[in-house]
Design a protein around this motif. Structure first.
Motif, PDB file in Angstrom:
ATOM      1  N   VAL A 104      52.047   0.060   4.173  1.00  0.00           N
ATOM      2  CA  VAL A 104      50.839  -0.666   3.762  1.00  0.00           C
ATOM      3  C   VAL A 104      51.167  -1.749   2.740  1.00  0.00           C
ATOM      4  O   VAL A 104      52.192  -1.689   2.060  1.00  0.00           O
ATOM      5  N   TYR A 105      50.277  -2.737   2.649  1.00  0.00           N
ATOM      6  CA  TYR A 105      50.419  -3.747   1.599  1.00  0.00           C
ATOM      7  C   TYR A 105      49.073  -3.991   0.947  1.00  0.00           C
ATOM      8  O   TYR A 105      48.025  -3.648   1.501  1.00  0.00           O
ATOM      9  N   TYR A 106      49.124  -4.568  -0.247  1.00  0.00           N
ATOM     10  CA  TYR A 106      47.886  -4.898  -0.951  1.00  0.00           C
ATOM     11  C   TYR A 106      48.057  -6.255  -1.610  1.00  0.00           C
ATOM     12  O   TYR A 106      49.167  -6.765  -1.785  1.00  0.00           O
ATOM     13  N   ILE A 107      46.925  -6.825  -1.973  1.00  0.00           N
ATOM     14  CA  ILE A 107      46.960  -8.095  -2.689  1.00  0.00           C
ATOM     15  C   ILE A 107      45.685  -8.129  -3.513  1.00  0.00           C
ATOM     16  O   ILE A 107      44.604  -7.864  -2.994  1.00  0.00           O
ATOM     17  N   GLY A 108      45.822  -8.385  -4.815  1.00  0.00           N
ATOM     18  CA  GLY A 108      44.613  -8.369  -5.635  1.00  0.00           C
ATOM     19  C   GLY A 108      44.903  -8.363  -7.125  1.00  0.00           C
ATOM     20  O   GLY A 108      46.057  -8.410  -7.552  1.00  0.00           O
ATOM     21  N   PRO A 109      43.837  -8.301  -7.929  1.00  0.00           N
ATOM     22  CA  PRO A 109      43.975  -8.400  -9.376  1.00  0.00           C
ATOM     23  C   PRO A 109      44.453  -7.106 -10.032  1.00  0.00           C
ATOM     24  O   PRO A 109      44.137  -6.016  -9.570  1.00  0.00           O
ATOM     25  N   MET A 110      45.242  -7.250 -11.091  1.00  0.00           N
ATOM     26  CA  MET A 110      45.705  -6.131 -11.916  1.00  0.00           C
ATOM     27  C   MET A 110      45.364  -6.491 -13.354  1.00  0.00           C
ATOM     28  O   MET A 110      45.154  -7.667 -13.675  1.00  0.00           O
ATOM     29  N   PHE A 111      45.336  -5.480 -14.224  1.00  0.00           N
ATOM     30  CA  PHE A 111      44.874  -5.715 -15.587  1.00  0.00           C
ATOM     31  C   PHE A 111      45.779  -5.047 -16.623  1.00  0.00           C
ATOM     32  O   PHE A 111      46.071  -3.853 -16.521  1.00  0.00           O
ATOM     33  N   ARG A 112      46.226  -5.819 -17.578  1.00  0.00           N
ATOM     34  CA  ARG A 112      46.989  -5.233 -18.686  1.00  0.00           C
ATOM     35  C   ARG A 112      46.597  -5.941 -19.968  1.00  0.00           C
ATOM     36  O   ARG A 112      46.604  -7.174 -20.035  1.00  0.00           O
ATOM     37  N   GLN A 113      46.304  -5.146 -20.982  1.00  0.00           N
ATOM     38  CA  GLN A 113      45.853  -5.745 -22.228  1.00  0.00           C
ATOM     39  C   GLN A 113      47.039  -6.081 -23.130  1.00  0.00           C
ATOM     40  O   GLN A 113      47.398  -5.318 -24.012  1.00  0.00           O
ATOM     41  N   GLU A 114      47.625  -7.241 -22.881  1.00  0.00           N
ATOM     42  CA  GLU A 114      48.769  -7.690 -23.673  1.00  0.00           C
ATOM     43  C   GLU A 114      48.430  -9.030 -24.281  1.00  0.00           C
ATOM     44  O   GLU A 114      47.473  -9.683 -23.894  1.00  0.00           O
ATOM     45  N   ARG A 115      49.242  -9.467 -25.192  1.00  0.00           N
ATOM     46  CA  ARG A 115      49.070 -10.798 -25.741  1.00  0.00           C
ATOM     47  C   ARG A 115      49.476 -11.801 -24.675  1.00  0.00           C
ATOM     48  O   ARG A 115      50.609 -11.763 -24.200  1.00  0.00           O
ATOM     49  N   PRO A 116      48.552 -12.687 -24.275  1.00  0.00           N
ATOM     50  CA  PRO A 116      48.877 -13.615 -23.196  1.00  0.00           C
ATOM     51  C   PRO A 116      49.969 -14.614 -23.590  1.00  0.00           C
ATOM     52  O   PRO A 116      50.085 -14.962 -24.760  1.00  0.00           O
ATOM     53  N   GLN A 117      50.723 -15.051 -22.646  1.00  0.00           N
ATOM     54  CA  GLN A 117      51.682 -16.136 -22.862  1.00  0.00           C
ATOM     55  C   GLN A 117      52.015 -16.724 -21.497  1.00  0.00           C
ATOM     56  O   GLN A 117      51.422 -16.323 -20.497  1.00  0.00           O
ATOM     57  N   ALA A 118      52.895 -17.699 -21.465  1.00  0.00           N
ATOM     58  CA  ALA A 118      53.212 -18.339 -20.194  1.00  0.00           C
ATOM     59  C   ALA A 118      53.625 -17.292 -19.172  1.00  0.00           C
ATOM     60  O   ALA A 118      54.539 -16.517 -19.414  1.00  0.00           O
ATOM     61  N   GLY A 119      52.933 -17.242 -18.047  1.00  0.00           N
ATOM     62  CA  GLY A 119      53.288 -16.298 -16.999  1.00  0.00           C
ATOM     63  C   GLY A 119      52.809 -14.888 -17.265  1.00  0.00           C
ATOM     64  O   GLY A 119      53.233 -13.960 -16.579  1.00  0.00           O
ATOM     65  N   ARG A 120      51.942 -14.723 -18.265  1.00  0.00           N
ATOM     66  CA  ARG A 120      51.419 -13.379 -18.498  1.00  0.00           C
ATOM     67  C   ARG A 120      49.953 -13.440 -18.880  1.00  0.00           C
ATOM     68  O   ARG A 120      49.580 -14.000 -19.894  1.00  0.00           O
ATOM     69  N   LEU A 121      49.130 -12.838 -18.037  1.00  0.00           N
ATOM     70  CA  LEU A 121      47.689 -12.840 -18.240  1.00  0.00           C
ATOM     71  C   LEU A 121      47.176 -11.412 -18.296  1.00  0.00           C
ATOM     72  O   LEU A 121      47.867 -10.482 -17.906  1.00  0.00           O
ATOM     73  N   ARG A 122      45.962 -11.256 -18.788  1.00  0.00           N
ATOM     74  CA  ARG A 122      45.379  -9.916 -18.845  1.00  0.00           C
ATOM     75  C   ARG A 122      44.802  -9.519 -17.496  1.00  0.00           C
ATOM     76  O   ARG A 122      44.819  -8.356 -17.129  1.00  0.00           O
ATOM     77  N   GLN A 123      44.213 -10.486 -16.809  1.00  0.00           N
ATOM     78  CA  GLN A 123      43.952 -10.250 -15.390  1.00  0.00           C
ATOM     79  C   GLN A 123      44.916 -11.138 -14.639  1.00  0.00           C
ATOM     80  O   GLN A 123      44.876 -12.359 -14.778  1.00  0.00           O
ATOM     81  N   PHE A 124      45.794 -10.521 -13.877  1.00  0.00           N
ATOM     82  CA  PHE A 124      46.742 -11.291 -13.087  1.00  0.00           C
ATOM     83  C   PHE A 124      46.701 -10.746 -11.671  1.00  0.00           C
ATOM     84  O   PHE A 124      45.952  -9.818 -11.375  1.00  0.00           O
ATOM     85  N   HIS A 125      47.464 -11.353 -10.787  1.00  0.00           N
ATOM     86  CA  HIS A 125      47.368 -10.954  -9.388  1.00  0.00           C
ATOM     87  C   HIS A 125      48.731 -10.613  -8.811  1.00  0.00           C
ATOM     88  O   HIS A 125      49.716 -11.281  -9.110  1.00  0.00           O
ATOM     89  N   GLN A 126      48.721  -9.562  -8.046  1.00  0.00           N
ATOM     90  CA  GLN A 126      49.970  -9.138  -7.416  1.00  0.00           C
ATOM     91  C   GLN A 126      49.766  -8.905  -5.931  1.00  0.00           C
ATOM     92  O   GLN A 126      48.664  -8.599  -5.487  1.00  0.00           O
ATOM     93  N   PHE A 127      50.846  -9.047  -5.189  1.00  0.00           N
ATOM     94  CA  PHE A 127      50.866  -8.488  -3.846  1.00  0.00           C
ATOM     95  C   PHE A 127      52.024  -7.506  -3.839  1.00  0.00           C
ATOM     96  O   PHE A 127      52.954  -7.621  -4.641  1.00  0.00           O
TER      97      PHE A 127
END
Length: 413
Positions: A104-127
RNA sequence: GUGGCCAUAGUUCAGUUGGUUAGAACGCCAGGUUGUGGCCCUGGAGGUCGUGGGUUCAAAUCCCACUGGUCACCCCA
């Protein structure tokens, strides 16, 4: 009063969407070619699902989860990654009973409460993908092939693939004890973060980026040399397949990754085009996890890849994605023509022809300018004359050429 | 969680040792063509100078606090 998006979250604006859709399209196509089927799980789950699977002591669980209590005072967490939810769904729905191997595969938003910086968001997306039920090294390699093929399809070649084996329940505990003992000998020379990890997660000390730790642990025995026969054989199977595919890879005996559930294969794909946050994708085998989550003992491998980071690479490589403008733009001169244009547009759309009209009662010049701005391919100007004659001129906006058309039978291209 | 940098029009930015009506480019709107886009020319709209306080005759400019953004550390996608 002014509302802003939550820190670490971003709007994906219409101008950005073409690139996102190109990535999503490619992911779906490649997953399809490898015969992985999509699974969509909820974006939140019981908190315990994540703490159990990812590991209490990992950074993700100990400091990065978006956890809250709902109205029935259950502890809920916004998923920080995709594997736990996927396995929960696999177990809950008895997918393993329906077939011996589930891909199986998935694609969608993930959430991590970190200090944002280039290439790192609190809501980001993965497949990502998971293969449950198989122990062949071919599946481990497939998890590397999937993201690599997606990147290749999008024109990204600048990456490096690092692999390692983190052992299994047979060889890892033995090595861990050995490692702890060795680390205690150099304890004083380790960074404070690493000192704290010596007892709880000694393997991670080897993966520290601190120069101090690198120096202190030079010459320390590596897990590679203490793998059991089975793990050694599996790892060889993986590298042999990589070699026969002529896939460039580097064995990094210190690579551990941030999730506790990996067994045997762990890998990481980084981009040389990115800055500090250069991990594009990572994954590995997790043969104990399904059972840990309450399912039957089931082999598993998976990977996850970040979409924002891929988009950053694409931007750096100046890959552009443009969506073509409407096939037809109908410019109307007066009230009666505007009504005609609106109904005609609706008719054209039914035929699958993307059509735009003016809604702002603008002058002809302004409508033409708008048609140009939205990159319309053809423009039809209608006024009293055209409606009376039942014919008009279709203008090709690229060439400027005009051809006569029957207003009751407009054909594009 | 810690640290650096930044905050002026829709966007990217300029703004002198503090000095009177805060500018440019691009974008947007309109006109040049009373029914034809792009290029060009002309004109126009658009700014609580992030917020609050302080210093001063005078603050976009100096000081403090806050908020936001951004980059980095740790870690990760």
């Amino acid at each position: 009063m002014k509302f802003r998006s939550i820190k670490g979250t971003k709007d994906i604006l219409p101008a950005d969407v073409a690139a996102w859709q190109a990535v999503e399209r490619t992911v779906r196509r490649v997953m399809h070619d490898f015969h992985y089927r999509e699974i969509r799980t909820p974006v939140f789950e019981q908190t315990a699902l994540f703490s159990r699977s990812i590991g209490e002591l990992t950074d993700i669980v100990s400091k990065e989860m978006y956890t809250f209590t709902d109205r029935s005072s259950d502890s809920i967490t916004l998923r920080p990654e995709g594997t736990a939810s996927t396995l929960r769904a696999y177990i809950q729905n008895n997918l393993g009973e329906a077939s011996p191997l589930t891909k199986v595969y998935y694609i969608g938003p993930m959430f991590r409460q970190e200090r944002p910086q280039a290439g790192r968001l609190r809501q980001f997306h993965q497949f990502g993908a998971e293969a449950l039920g198989g122990q062949s090294p071919a599946l481990d390699v497939e998890m590397m092939l999937l993201p690599l093929e997606i990147y290749r399809s999008l024109g990204v070649e600048a990456f490096s693939l690092k692999i390692n084996s983190v052992g299994c329940e047979k060889c890892r505990p033995r090595y861990k004890e050995l490692l702890k003992a060795e680390l205690m000998k150099v304890y004083g020379r380790l960074s404070p973060e690493s000192q704290a990890r010596v007892q709880s997660n000694p393997l991670r000390v080897l993966d520290s980026k601190e120069e101090q730790d690198r120096a202190a642990t030079r010459g320390i025995p590596l897990l590679q040399d203490h793998l059991c026969e089975e793990c050694k054989k599996h790892f060889q199977g993986v590298t042999q397949l990589l070699d026969s595919l002529q896939l460039k890879h580097e064995v990094d005996p210190r690579l551990v990754r941030g999730l506790d559930y990996y067994t045997k294969t762990a890998f990481e794909i980084t981009s040389t085009a990115l800055g500090s946050q250069d991990a594009l994708a990572g994954g590995g085998r997790y043969d104990l996890l399904v059972e840990e989550l309450g399912g039957k003992p089931t082999f598993g491998v998976g990977f996850a890849a970040g979409i924002e980071r891929l988009l950053m690479v694409l931007e750096k490589l100046e890959k552009s994605f443009v969506e073509p403008g409407p096939a037809l733009y109908i410019v109307a001169l007066d009230e009666r023509s505007r009504k005609w244009a609106f109904t005609k547009a609706s008719e054209m759309r039914k035929k699958g022809i993307q059509t735009e009209v003016d809604y702002l009662e603008r002058s002809v010049k302004a409508q033409m300018r708008d048609a140009n701005r939205v990159s319309a391919q053809y423009v039809l100007v209608v006024g009293e004359q055209e409606l009376a004659a039942g014919t008009g001129k279709l203008k090709n906006m690229q060439s400027g050429a005009e051809v006569g058309v029957d207003l009751n039978d407009i054909r594009i291209g």
